[in-house]
Design a protein around this motif. Structure first.
Motif, PDB file in Angstrom:
ATOM      1  N   ASN A 331       3.633   2.676  12.580  1.00 34.46           N
ATOM      2  CA  ASN A 331       4.830   2.854  12.122  1.00 34.46           C
ATOM      3  C   ASN A 331       5.539   1.669  11.079  1.00 34.46           C
ATOM      4  O   ASN A 331       6.843   1.964  10.895  1.00 34.46           O
ATOM      5  CB  ASN A 331       5.663   3.195  13.167  1.00 34.46           C
ATOM      6  CG  ASN A 331       5.331   4.553  13.640  1.00 34.46           C
ATOM      7  OD1 ASN A 331       5.051   5.507  12.999  1.00 34.46           O
ATOM      8  ND2 ASN A 331       5.160   4.821  14.957  1.00 34.46           N
ATOM      9  N   GLY A 332       4.809   0.678  10.758  1.00 35.50           N
ATOM     10  CA  GLY A 332       5.407  -0.100   9.904  1.00 35.50           C
ATOM     11  C   GLY A 332       6.163  -1.210  10.280  1.00 35.50           C
ATOM     12  O   GLY A 332       6.839  -2.072   9.477  1.00 35.50           O
ATOM     13  N   PRO A 368       4.179   9.587   7.698  1.00 39.28           N
ATOM     14  CA  PRO A 368       2.876  10.023   8.090  1.00 39.28           C
ATOM     15  C   PRO A 368       2.150   9.420   7.002  1.00 39.28           C
ATOM     16  O   PRO A 368       0.754   9.025   7.094  1.00 39.28           O
ATOM     17  CB  PRO A 368       3.065  11.491   7.690  1.00 39.28           C
ATOM     18  CG  PRO A 368       4.320  11.700   8.347  1.00 39.28           C
ATOM     19  CD  PRO A 368       5.134  10.704   8.076  1.00 39.28           C
ATOM     20  N   GLU A 369       2.461   9.347   5.641  1.00 38.82           N
ATOM     21  CA  GLU A 369       1.459   8.879   4.571  1.00 38.82           C
ATOM     22  C   GLU A 369       0.917   7.265   4.866  1.00 38.82           C
ATOM     23  O   GLU A 369      -0.144   7.033   4.663  1.00 38.82           O
ATOM     24  CB  GLU A 369       2.147   8.768   3.252  1.00 38.82           C
ATOM     25  CG  GLU A 369       2.202  10.229   2.793  1.00 38.82           C
ATOM     26  CD  GLU A 369       2.804  10.313   1.437  1.00 38.82           C
ATOM     27  OE1 GLU A 369       3.024   9.099   0.736  1.00 38.82           O
ATOM     28  OE2 GLU A 369       3.126  11.428   0.941  1.00 38.82           O
ATOM     29  N   LEU A 370       2.135   6.589   5.395  1.00 35.82           N
ATOM     30  CA  LEU A 370       1.712   5.154   5.816  1.00 35.82           C
ATOM     31  C   LEU A 370       0.836   5.139   6.861  1.00 35.82           C
ATOM     32  O   LEU A 370      -0.144   4.312   6.934  1.00 35.82           O
ATOM     33  CB  LEU A 370       3.088   4.221   6.082  1.00 35.82           C
ATOM     34  CG  LEU A 370       2.848   2.911   6.712  1.00 35.82           C
ATOM     35  CD1 LEU A 370       2.055   1.965   5.575  1.00 35.82           C
ATOM     36  CD2 LEU A 370       4.159   2.350   7.152  1.00 35.82           C
ATOM     37  N   ALA A 371       1.089   6.020   7.913  1.00 38.46           N
ATOM     38  CA  ALA A 371       0.073   5.875   9.315  1.00 38.46           C
ATOM     39  C   ALA A 371      -1.234   6.097   8.930  1.00 38.46           C
ATOM     40  O   ALA A 371      -2.122   5.764   9.313  1.00 38.46           O
ATOM     41  CB  ALA A 371       0.687   6.737  10.199  1.00 38.46           C
ATOM     42  N   VAL A 372      -1.455   7.341   7.967  1.00 43.50           N
ATOM     43  CA  VAL A 372      -2.610   7.679   7.525  1.00 43.50           C
ATOM     44  C   VAL A 372      -3.347   6.608   6.824  1.00 43.50           C
ATOM     45  O   VAL A 372      -4.737   6.374   7.061  1.00 43.50           O
ATOM     46  CB  VAL A 372      -2.474   9.190   6.696  1.00 43.50           C
ATOM     47  CG1 VAL A 372      -4.080   9.292   6.030  1.00 43.50           C
ATOM     48  CG2 VAL A 372      -2.450  10.151   7.488  1.00 43.50           C
ATOM     49  N   ALA A 373      -2.682   6.063   5.732  1.00 39.50           N
ATOM     50  CA  ALA A 373      -3.334   4.860   5.124  1.00 39.50           C
ATOM     51  C   ALA A 373      -3.843   3.736   6.173  1.00 39.50           C
ATOM     52  O   ALA A 373      -5.137   3.266   6.002  1.00 39.50           O
ATOM     53  CB  ALA A 373      -2.292   4.367   3.990  1.00 39.50           C
TER      54      ALA A 373
END
Length: 384
Positions: A331-332, A368-373
């Motif tokens: 989650n960054g 979600p894009e960050l988590a997938v990456a």
């Protein structure tokens, strides 16, 4: 959005994300006292010997506490979620407590309580109850000297030297009688720490319960509440029903927390939970619904977090910290998945794949894009 995840069968399985990120309500009033036991962010560049050196990224660690405070949670500082007794020593905990108390003063409404234990006293070095008492006194003195509130953590050293319930009573009576402010007690089950088996002087629940209730009744004016972490809702309710007026029950049950917090119409539990670290946005929104009298809305938000929590806290339960930090990375909240003591290696790749899936289904992948990456990079290192 799709990703290939590993399965325990050895297969690679396609997964399509389905979750909608939870929308927390900033400034929401909670109907329960809600402490989140917060993790620490390691500094991988400073750990030349990761298994024995506790190096902390203080900026990221404090930033995460501000994240929890903004969402309305109090913080249970320097507890087992921060890896006390699992790579994070008392010297590091003192610095963490000092910094967190100072940070809390900079933010309106921020509150915290800090773990006071005996972890600077090795269980093998403890010879007498006085050794344990002096160790507790040292940690209480530091926390209270900083202007903080203490959570009296369970002691491995006390478990090693105590001969029966009277020994526990002697130690707790001494510490509570001289505490300068109200204290939170912590009953931590041996599923979280095998060294605590037989705590309170018995391996059976009923006599241990009697010992705890007796201590609380003698010192009710000095006790804010007690956290019980046995992963058994029935046992928590039995203790809750016996607490004196004014002493709060803090659920530490990371398997059954929604029903315990909501209550049975007669009594309810407040919360001091490690899982709040990972599910804070959803828990914030759920507690706001509960405060508005919307039990159905509360249940709808909380229910999907339970499978995630049960996965993170699955046996061996003491390694739950890895899942908590994994969630923070996805989650960054930190830019790496490295833990004090190298604890990220405590869980396998399929466990983390399950955590990812369940976090998505609970609406707990904020980006979600960050988590997938990040998940793809993690899987690539593992050979997936």
């Amino acid at each position: 959005m799709d990703i290939i995840l590993p399965a325990e069968s050895g297969d690679r399985v396609g997964y399509r994300l389905v979750g909608q990120p939870a929308e927390p309500i900033i400034g929401a009033a909670f109907p329960r006292v809600a402490y989140a036991a917060a993790h620490v962010v390691a500094n991988p560049f400073a750990m030349t010997d990761p298994w024995s050196q506790a190096a902390v990224d203080w900026d990221r660690t404090m930033a995460f506490r501000h994240h929890l405070w903004r969402l309305g949670f109090r913080i249970a500082e320097a507890m087992d979620t921060s890896q006390r007794g699992m790579g994070f020593d008392w010297a590091s905990a003192k610095e963490l407590i000092r910094r967190s108390i100072a940070e809390a003063r900079t933010m309106k409404g921020a509150d915290l309580a800090s773990g006071a234990g005996t972890d600077h006293l090795a269980p093998a070095a403890a010879r007498t109850l006085d050794d344990v008492i002096h160790a507790y006194e040292e940690q209480f003195a530091f926390i209270e000297g900083e202007g903080g509130k203490a959570i009296m953590m369970a002691s491995r050293a006390l478990a090693a030297v105590a001969k029966g319930p009277d020994d526990y009573a002697r130690v707790y009576d001494r510490i509570l009688s001289q505490a300068s402010g109200k204290v939170i007690l912590h009953w931590l089950g041996d599923m979280f720490d095998p060294a605590l088996k037989g705590y309170w002087g018995s391996r059976d629940f009923e006599p241990a319960l009697d010992t705890v209730v007796g201590i609380i009744e003698r010192h009710a004016g000095k006790i804010e509440g007690i956290k019980i972490s046995l992963l058994d809702a029935g046992k928590e309710v039995l203790l809750r029903d016996r607490l004196p007026e004014g002493v709060l029950m803090f659920t530490g049950d990371d398997f059954n927390y929604p029903e315990l917090i909501a209550g049975d119409g007669r009594r309810h539990s407040h919360a001091l939970l490690g899982i709040f670290d990972a599910i804070a946005p959803a828990a914030n929104a759920a507690l706001a619904r509960l405060g508005a009298g919307d039990r159905a809305g509360y249940d709808a938000l909380m229910a999907p977090t339970v499978p995630l929590s049960r996965k993170i806290f699955e046996a061996p339960t003491e390694y739950y910290k890895a899942g908590i930090v994994f969630m923070a990375w996805l989650n960054g909240h930190q830019n790496h998945f490295t833990m004090v003591g190298g604890m990220q290696s405590a869980r396998g790749i399929c466990h983390y794949a399950d955590v990812f899936r369940l976090a998505d289904q609970a609406g707990l992948l904020a980006d979600p894009e960050l988590a997938v990456a990040r998940m793809k990079s993690f899987l690539a290192v593992a050979g997936v």
